[in-house]
Scaffold this motif. Structure first.
Motif, PDB file in Angstrom:
ATOM      1  N   UNK A   1       0.827  -1.211   0.000  1.00 41.06           N
ATOM      2  CA  UNK A   1       0.000   0.000   0.000  1.00 41.06           C
ATOM      3  C   UNK A   1       0.861   1.260   0.000  1.00 41.06           C
ATOM      4  N   UNK A   2       1.980   1.229   0.735  1.00 43.70           N
ATOM      5  CA  UNK A   2       2.888   2.376   0.753  1.00 43.70           C
ATOM      6  C   UNK A   2       3.513   2.585  -0.624  1.00 43.70           C
ATOM      7  N   UNK A   3       3.883   1.496  -1.294  1.00 44.89           N
ATOM      8  CA  UNK A   3       4.473   1.604  -2.624  1.00 44.89           C
ATOM      9  C   UNK A   3       3.460   2.147  -3.628  1.00 44.89           C
ATOM     10  N   UNK A   4       2.227   1.665  -3.574  1.00 46.44           N
ATOM     11  CA  UNK A   4       1.173   2.155  -4.474  1.00 46.44           C
ATOM     12  C   UNK A   4       0.905   3.638  -4.209  1.00 46.44           C
ATOM     13  N   UNK A   5       0.883   4.041  -2.948  1.00 43.93           N
ATOM     14  CA  UNK A   5       0.679   5.445  -2.604  1.00 43.93           C
ATOM     15  C   UNK A   5       1.806   6.325  -3.117  1.00 43.93           C
ATOM     16  N   UNK A   6       3.035   5.828  -3.005  1.00 46.73           N
ATOM     17  CA  UNK A   6       4.188   6.589  -3.492  1.00 46.73           C
ATOM     18  C   UNK A   6       4.120   6.756  -5.005  1.00 46.73           C
TER      19      UNK A   6
ATOM     20  N   UNK B   1       3.860  10.346  -7.055  1.00 46.20           N
ATOM     21  CA  UNK B   1       4.823  10.724  -8.094  1.00 46.20           C
ATOM     22  C   UNK B   1       4.116  10.960  -9.424  1.00 46.20           C
ATOM     23  N   UNK B   2       3.153  10.111  -9.767  1.00 49.50           N
ATOM     24  CA  UNK B   2       2.420  10.289 -11.021  1.00 49.50           C
ATOM     25  C   UNK B   2       1.613  11.585 -11.008  1.00 49.50           C
ATOM     26  N   UNK B   3       1.032  11.926  -9.877  1.00 44.16           N
ATOM     27  CA  UNK B   3       0.240  13.156  -9.787  1.00 44.16           C
ATOM     28  C   UNK B   3       1.130  14.386  -9.897  1.00 44.16           C
ATOM     29  N   UNK B   4       2.312  14.332  -9.340  1.00 46.40           N
ATOM     30  CA  UNK B   4       3.212  15.493  -9.375  1.00 46.40           C
ATOM     31  C   UNK B   4       3.805  15.702 -10.761  1.00 46.40           C
ATOM     32  N   UNK B   5       4.129  14.632 -11.454  1.00 43.03           N
ATOM     33  CA  UNK B   5       4.749  14.792 -12.761  1.00 43.03           C
ATOM     34  C   UNK B   5       3.745  15.155 -13.839  1.00 43.03           C
ATOM     35  N   UNK B   6       2.462  14.836 -13.668  1.00 45.15           N
ATOM     36  CA  UNK B   6       1.484  15.170 -14.694  1.00 45.15           C
ATOM     37  C   UNK B   6       1.218  16.675 -14.746  1.00 45.15           C
ATOM     38  N   UNK B   7       1.463  17.416 -13.684  1.00 45.44           N
ATOM     39  CA  UNK B   7       1.248  18.854 -13.664  1.00 45.44           C
ATOM     40  C   UNK B   7       2.410  19.642 -14.218  1.00 45.44           C
ATOM     41  N   UNK B   8       3.470  18.983 -14.658  1.00 50.56           N
ATOM     42  CA  UNK B   8       4.669  19.666 -15.135  1.00 50.56           C
ATOM     43  C   UNK B   8       4.638  19.979 -16.628  1.00 50.56           C
TER      44      UNK B   8
END
Length: 48
Positions: A8-13, A17-24
């Motif tokens: 669950x921690x890995x999926x959350x991480x 990361x996917x959410x942060x990079x999509x806004x770039x």
């Protein structure tokens, strides 16, 4: 730690990361020249 907590921690991480990079992505912008508000008066004759 149990395997389910690590999973669950890995999926959350990965989700963070996917959410942060999509806004770039680079944003596009369009510049529009404004049209004049009024037209200059033209000479039409002495009494017109």
């Amino acid at each position: 730690m149990s395997k389910s907590i690590k999973f669950l921690a890995a999926i959350g991480f990965v989700a963070v990361v996917a959410a942060c990079t999509s806004g770039q992505t680079e944003e596009e912008y369009v510049v529009v020249e404004p049209e004049p508000i009024s037209v200059e008066p033209t000479y039409t004759g002495k009494y017109k």
